[in-house]
Each structure stands twice: as C-alpha cells, then as structure tokens.
Scaffold this active site. Structure first.
Site, PDB file in Angstrom:
ATOM      1  NE  ARG A 124      30.644  42.238  42.580  1.00 57.92           N
ATOM      2  CZ  ARG A 124      29.577  43.229  43.255  1.00 57.92           C
ATOM      3  NH1 ARG A 124      30.279  44.863  42.711  1.00 57.92           N
ATOM      4  NH2 ARG A 124      28.662  43.193  43.708  1.00 57.92           N
ATOM      5  CG  ASP A 181      28.050  48.313  60.249  1.00 52.67           C
ATOM      6  OD1 ASP A 181      27.634  47.263  59.010  1.00 52.67           O
ATOM      7  OD2 ASP A 181      26.932  48.886  60.760  1.00 52.67           O
ATOM      8  N   GLY A 182      28.761  44.846  57.677  1.00 54.07           N
ATOM      9  CA  GLY A 182      28.009  43.963  57.475  1.00 54.07           C
ATOM     10  C   GLY A 182      26.613  44.344  56.653  1.00 54.07           C
ATOM     11  NE  ARG A 227      22.875  43.976  45.205  1.00 50.20           N
ATOM     12  CZ  ARG A 227      24.137  44.044  45.361  1.00 50.20           C
ATOM     13  NH1 ARG A 227      24.662  45.589  45.056  1.00 50.20           N
ATOM     14  NH2 ARG A 227      25.613  43.423  45.269  1.00 50.20           N
ATOM     15  CE  LYS A 270      25.075  47.306  48.189  1.00 47.71           C
ATOM     16  NZ  LYS A 270      24.766  48.347  47.838  1.00 47.71           N
ATOM     17  N   GLY A 274      31.396  42.000  51.034  1.00 48.35           N
ATOM     18  CA  GLY A 274      31.453  42.249  52.435  1.00 48.35           C
ATOM     19  C   GLY A 274      29.664  41.839  53.546  1.00 48.35           C
ATOM     20  NE  ARG A 275      27.372  47.334  51.984  1.00 45.73           N
ATOM     21  CZ  ARG A 275      26.523  48.472  51.568  1.00 45.73           C
ATOM     22  NH1 ARG A 275      25.779  48.923  53.087  1.00 45.73           N
ATOM     23  NH2 ARG A 275      26.943  50.026  50.865  1.00 45.73           N
ATOM     24  CG  ASP A 335      35.394  46.816  43.352  1.00 41.40           C
ATOM     25  OD1 ASP A 335      35.849  47.960  43.409  1.00 41.40           O
ATOM     26  OD2 ASP A 335      34.649  46.554  44.529  1.00 41.40           O
ATOM     27  CG  ASN A 336      31.918  48.674  42.431  1.00 40.82           C
ATOM     28  OD1 ASN A 336      31.522  47.953  42.949  1.00 40.82           O
ATOM     29  ND2 ASN A 336      31.920  50.118  43.416  1.00 40.82           N
TER      30      ASN A 336
END
Length: 525
Positions: free
Chosen positions: A205, A147-148, A198, A135, A115-116, A274-275
C-alpha cells in the site's frame, strides 16, 4: 470474461490435496515480500477459529490460482482457509502480518499495519504469482485495540464486492472464499466471526512507503521500492530515474482506477492512504457502496461525517493520496543521477515529483471522459460531449435518478424519435428536464454512423444491469446469519455476469425497496 461461477459441489474433479497446497503456500521464495525481513513483517500463527464452515467460494478465483473448484469440498479446506493449523509450521514458514502507516481522514495516524490479516503464502499460475491473505485471522502486533476478527457481515460484503468489481472489469483484489464460525464477537451488537481469503499479486500500500519514510529508514524504503519495481513494474528499471518512474506509474494507475469507480457509481468509503494499493487495485472493502439515487455528494460511509470521501471527492482524494506517496518517495528520487549536492538532488526531486503529480488531472479526466462517452454510446469524439454528459449528471442529481438504471436504460433511446424514452424518462422527477436533455442527446446521436441496435449492444457491454446494491448484500447477509448461504451463492452468480440481461434475475436489477434507505454502513462494516 472467463467461465461461469458455480457454487454447486463438483462431482467431476477430485478434491485438491490440501497438504500439498499448504506446503506450496508456505514455501519461501527469495523475492517474496516477506523476504524483505523483520522490519517489514511479523510472523505468527493465526488464532484458531472453532468449527469453521464454508459460506462462499469463487470458482473463478480458484481457477485464476490454478486450483480446481472441487477444492472447497476437500477435507480440511475450511480449516486451512480460516488459518487453523493443519501442520506444525517452521518459524520461517509461518503466516505474516506487515507493518505500514498512513493518513486517515487526512490526518497522520502513525503506525498501523495488518491488524487482523495474515498472508499465508503465494501461489503461481499462468506466469503470475498471487499472495493469499486471511482477513479476520486474529490479533497481530498491529491490532491496536482490535480483536483481530472480522464478522460474517463484512466478510460477505467484501467477498461479493471483490468478485463483482472484477467482473465489471475494474482492477481489484479478489476473494477466494469466506469461512464462517459461530464464535461470537462484539461490535455494535454480538455478531459471529468469519475469515475472507483475499487474493492479489501484492498487498503493498501507499502506507508501506509512508511508514519507512516517516521513521527515517532509507535503506528499508529503498528495499521496498526495489521489490515493487522488480516484481511489478519491471519497465521502471530501465528508466532514467526508476523511483520517479514508479511514482508515475502508480499515479497513472490510481487516476485510471478512480475514473472507473466514478463511471459505475462506486464509492469506496474510506480512501485513507493505507487503503491505497501501489498496483492501482481496489483494496479494503469496508463501508463501500454503489450509488442508487444519484447524488454527487453521496457519502456511503456513515462514519464519514464531514463527507471527505463523498463520491464527488474521490478523484481529489486520490490525487492527494498520490502526493503522500510522492513525499514518501522523495528520498529515492534522483539517486540514479549525478547531483552537486544532496540539497540539489532533493530540490530536483521535488520538482520532478510535482511534474508527475501534475499529470494526474490529464490522466483521470480523459479516462473518465472515455468511459462516459462509451456509456452514452458515442463512438465519435465531439467537443460538446463533456457538456452533454455533465448536463445528464446534473438532471440525474436534481431528480435523484437511479445511477445504474439511468445509464442502462439509455440504450433504449432512439436517435429517431422518443418512443424508447419511457424506461429512462420514468426515473426522473423532472420529466421536462429529461426531455430537453434527450433532444440534445438525440441530436448528438444523429452524428453517429451506428444504428440504434448496434449502439444499444455496445452500451449494454459497458453499462451494467446488475451491481452490488446494499440491500442485495443485506438480504444475503441476513439469510447467511440463519445458515442459509444460498442467497450468497445466487447473488454472486448474478454479479458474475453484470452486463447480461439474465431476465430470470430481473428482481436484482430493480429499484431498491423503501427499507433500503435505512441501511447504514460504517468503518465497522
């Protein structure tokens, strides 16, 4: 452990040519993740970040990528690593966001995705390839209501902890740089934007597999599994069942990773599926924390009101997450074997997956026991060692003794007498309880051949003196908000050598000040 991290500007090496680096990052590779196609990724440019500047940079991560530390001084560095366009990119070379789904706090959340975050490409060095991901690079089709953007606060925390975990010897994504900007963003209060670079061999994932399973897309699910096996688990190709072997390896790595977390008192804070990295890396540093005063029920994430991701729950949650991965892989397990029918294949797949998942406790338990035995300075294995360790944790919990300092100061305890007990004993409210345990510990040490000095040296190699305590990060963040990045640099340098005494930095190893107890981190962190 590699060369020392330095944040001073290098005079020795010329700045890396950024146009060449940008072109290398953008060069398509046939077996890269984005080549899996439009079902997996969406290509789009990053949202420009006005007037970017360098907040932090890891020389060590740069060298891992084959880059000179002088890169941080190259004109255009901040622009490139916050995603600002440095050239007109062809569509096939644009950064990308990937789609995935997942379980959040134990509930199916459906489609999620980057999402960001935007992956800007790959770099290869020393026979390994690394993806670089920005990120906070702006909105994507998977931003939902966000808002990303990432904020300076969370970006500094991720940067510092990524590198700190690496130097603790724990598998993790890395962080090359933090780029800041004065662009305001709204969270609980007005903050400023930042982008953290990163680095990992892959950002795949558990949730990527869950996405294609949940949406009944078996071809994409198989393509994803084949990609992961080919790139990262090549030994699985020759297994009787490559997809079952993939599940087994991912489960084993996850079990061993969480054992390492427990051994240093690290709480992830938001262990949603998802993490969870398919490579067994620590990923997505948000509301994490290292335990100060030990509490097995410690919850580092203020948003986790039910304590789902408490310290003591992490092994159980990791195991549960592996069940979610197994469910997603069920359509693939057994495809390489002959079966009389699809129903027979599916039934056998469930049995095989359960067998793999059933090994999680026997992978996690011994891994943690080995780590704790080393932390106690026990070279020999004895039947009562687990009970001795559990008794220590119980009295630590009852006295809220500092986790990191307790294990660090245990190195001073002598097998002969109590003269060295004071530093660790003073951490306990119930000194009598500690004395009783220390007598048991001394009796156990008497069975070891090593002398006190040799044992202490070995213990200090596994019990860190320095960890990223929340108040240390908060101090660096507060100064960074005033455009003083020296504390980010200084703290990162200290955490680069967590097992060394570094007496000039003793203050970073002290008990937290009273104000630290008021700090809270949440999912917005």
């Amino acid at each position: 452990m590699g060369s020392n991290m330095s944040f001073s500007r290098s005079e020795a090496a010329p700045a890396a040519p950024l146009p060449d680096l940008a072109a290398t990052l953008a060069a398509p590779r046939d077996d890269a993740f984005q080549q899996l196609g439009a079902a997996f990724v969406t290509r789009l440019p990053a949202a420009p970040l006005p007037a970017p500047y360098v907040v932090g940079f890891s020389d060590d991560a740069a060298r891992m990528l084959g880059l000179e530390p002088a890169l941080r001084d190259a004109p255009g560095f901040a622009e490139l690593f916050c995603g600002n366009p440095t050239r007109d990119w062809p569509q096939a070379s644009l950064p990308y966001a990937s789609v995935y789904s997942g379980h959040q706090f134990g509930v199916w959340a459906g489609q999620l995705g980057d999402g960001r975050a935007l992956t800007i490409g790959e770099l290869a060095h020393d026979g390994r390839r690394y993806e670089l991901q920005l990120k906070g690079a702006g909105r994507t089709p998977y931003s939902r209501m966000g808002d990303g953007r990432a904020v300076l606060r969370s970006s500094i925390r991720e940067f510092l902890c990524s590198e700190a975990m690496h130097h603790l010897g724990i598998p993790t994504t890395r962080a090359l740089a933090v780029i800041g900007s004065d662009q305001p963003v709204v969270r609980e209060e007005i903050e400023t934007s930042a982008v953290v670079t990163r680095v990992a061999q892959s950002f795949v994932r558990f949730g990527h597999f869950e996405h294609f399973f949940a949406n009944d897309r078996p071809e994409q699910l198989r393509a994803l599994a084949d990609h992961v096996i080919e790139r990262f688990y090549p030994a699985c190709r020759d297994a009787d069942d490559p997809y079952l072997a993939l599940l087994a390896e991912a489960t084993r790595r996850t079990a061993e990773l969480v054992a390492q977390w427990q051994a240093v008192g690290f709480c992830h804070g938001v262990m949603n599926t998802d993490n969870m990295s398919i490579l067994g890396l620590t990923i997505d540093y948000g509301p994490f924390g290292f335990i100060d005063a030990f509490d097995a029920k410690h919850v580092c994430n203020h948003s986790d009101t039910q304590g789902r991701y408490a310290y003591r729950m992490q092994p159980r949650i990791a195991h549960w997450n592996c069940f979610c991965l197994a469910q997603a892989l069920l359509p693939l397990i057994g495809l390489h074997r002959d079966a009389p029918s699809e129903d027979a294949r599916a039934e056998r797949a469930v049995e095989d997956a359960h067998a793999v998942l059933g090994r999680f406790p026997e992978q996690f338990g011994p891994a943690l026991e080995r780590a704790i035995r080393a932390k106690l300075g026990l070279a020999l294995e004895r039947e009562g060692d687990a009970a001795l360790a559990n008794q220590l944790l119980e009295i630590m919990d009852a006295s809220h003794a500092d986790f990191t300092l307790t294990f660090r100061h245990l190195a001073r305890v002598s097998k002969h007498d109590a003269r060295g007990d004071a530093p660790v004993r003073d951490l306990f409210i119930d000194r009598d309880a500690f004395d009783r345990w220390a007598n048991l510990y001394r009796a156990r040490l008497s069975e070891e051949a090593r002398d006190d000095a040799s044992r202490a040296a070995a213990m200090n190699r596994v019990n860190p003196k320095y960890v990223l305590r929340n108040h240390l990060a908060e101090t660096a963040i507060r100064r960074a908000k005033e455009k003083d990045f020296s504390e980010v640099e200084r703290l990162a340098a200290v955490l680069r050598r967590p097992f060394d005494e570094q007496p000039e930095h003793d203050a970073y190893a002290a008990l937290p000040p009273d104000w630290a107890s008021t700090l809270e981190v949440s999912c917005s962190s």
